[in-house]
Design a protein around this motif. Structure first.
Motif, short mmCIF file in Angstrom:
data_model
loop_
_atom_site.label_atom_id
_atom_site.label_comp_id
_atom_site.label_asym_id
_atom_site.label_seq_id
_atom_site.Cartn_x
_atom_site.Cartn_y
_atom_site.Cartn_z
N VAL A 58 0.87 -1.17 0.00
CA VAL A 58 0.00 0.00 0.00
C VAL A 58 0.91 1.23 0.00
O VAL A 58 1.72 1.40 0.91
CB VAL A 58 -0.93 0.05 1.23
N CYS A 59 0.79 2.06 -1.03
CA CYS A 59 1.67 3.22 -1.14
C CYS A 59 1.43 4.20 0.02
O CYS A 59 0.29 4.56 0.30
CB CYS A 59 1.42 3.92 -2.47
N ALA A 60 2.52 4.64 0.65
CA ALA A 60 2.42 5.57 1.78
C ALA A 60 1.97 6.95 1.32
O ALA A 60 1.49 7.74 2.13
CB ALA A 60 3.76 5.66 2.50
N VAL A 61 2.14 7.27 0.03
CA VAL A 61 1.80 8.60 -0.47
C VAL A 61 0.37 8.64 -1.00
O VAL A 61 -0.41 9.52 -0.64
CB VAL A 61 2.80 9.03 -1.57
N CYS A 62 0.03 7.69 -1.89
CA CYS A 62 -1.27 7.80 -2.59
C CYS A 62 -2.21 6.62 -2.31
O CYS A 62 -3.31 6.57 -2.86
CB CYS A 62 -1.04 7.97 -4.09
N ARG A 63 -1.79 5.69 -1.48
CA ARG A 63 -2.61 4.55 -1.06
C ARG A 63 -2.89 3.54 -2.18
O ARG A 63 -3.71 2.64 -2.01
CB ARG A 63 -3.97 5.00 -0.44
N HIS A 64 -2.24 3.70 -3.33
CA HIS A 64 -2.41 2.75 -4.43
C HIS A 64 -1.88 1.39 -3.99
O HIS A 64 -0.96 1.31 -3.17
CB HIS A 64 -1.63 3.26 -5.65
N GLU A 65 -2.46 0.32 -4.55
CA GLU A 65 -2.08 -1.02 -4.08
C GLU A 65 -1.31 -1.83 -5.11
O GLU A 65 -1.03 -3.00 -4.88
CB GLU A 65 -3.33 -1.78 -3.63
N VAL B 45 8.30 -0.03 -6.31
CA VAL B 45 7.87 1.31 -6.71
C VAL B 45 6.36 1.32 -6.91
O VAL B 45 5.80 0.43 -7.57
CB VAL B 45 8.58 1.72 -8.02
N CYS B 46 5.69 2.32 -6.37
CA CYS B 46 4.25 2.47 -6.58
C CYS B 46 3.96 2.62 -8.08
O CYS B 46 4.57 3.44 -8.76
CB CYS B 46 3.74 3.69 -5.81
N ALA B 47 3.03 1.82 -8.58
CA ALA B 47 2.72 1.84 -10.01
C ALA B 47 2.01 3.12 -10.43
O ALA B 47 1.99 3.48 -11.60
CB ALA B 47 1.85 0.63 -10.36
N ARG B 48 1.44 3.86 -9.47
CA ARG B 48 0.73 5.10 -9.82
C ARG B 48 1.64 6.32 -9.70
O ARG B 48 1.77 7.08 -10.64
CB ARG B 48 -0.49 5.28 -8.93
N CYS B 49 2.26 6.52 -8.53
CA CYS B 49 2.98 7.78 -8.30
C CYS B 49 4.50 7.64 -8.29
O CYS B 49 5.21 8.63 -8.27
CB CYS B 49 2.51 8.45 -7.01
N GLY B 50 4.99 6.40 -8.31
CA GLY B 50 6.43 6.21 -8.41
C GLY B 50 7.20 6.28 -7.11
O GLY B 50 8.43 6.24 -7.10
ZN LIG Z 1 1.73 5.99 -4.83
#
Ligand SMILES: [Zn+2]
Length: 77
Positions: free
Chosen positions: A3-10, A37-42
């Motif tokens: 779970v991304c700490a910045v944008c919550r993307h999974e 790496v978060c697939a949405r925000c990097g």
């Molecule tokens: Zn993210």
């Protein structure tokens, strides 16, 4: 589960990233750091082992692969 700490993307991917560190008054760019790496925000996430190895590398005094000038910008308030 990721779970991304910045944008919550999974969703994430494994990738090597570069990151600037500020240690003992100098800036050091470390390249090729393995991370998730978060697939949405990097936003990259490093394992504890990778973080420790990166710190050890920076403090080892190893000769740089190359040196570069870095421009500095102040965030306009
Ligand atoms: Zn993210």
């Amino acid at each position: 589960m990721f779970v991304c700490a910045v944008c919550r993307h999974e969703k994430s991917r494994e990738d090597n990233v570069e990151k600037v560190f500020h240690v003992d008054g100098r800036y050091v760019l470390v390249r090729g750091i393995p991370s998730t790496v978060c697939a949405r925000c990097g936003e990259p996430v490093f394992t504890r082992e990778t973080t420790e190895r990166t710190r050890a590398l920076i403090r080892s005094g190893a000769a740089p692969a190359e040196s570069t000038r870095m421009d500095t910008l102040d965030f306009a308030s």
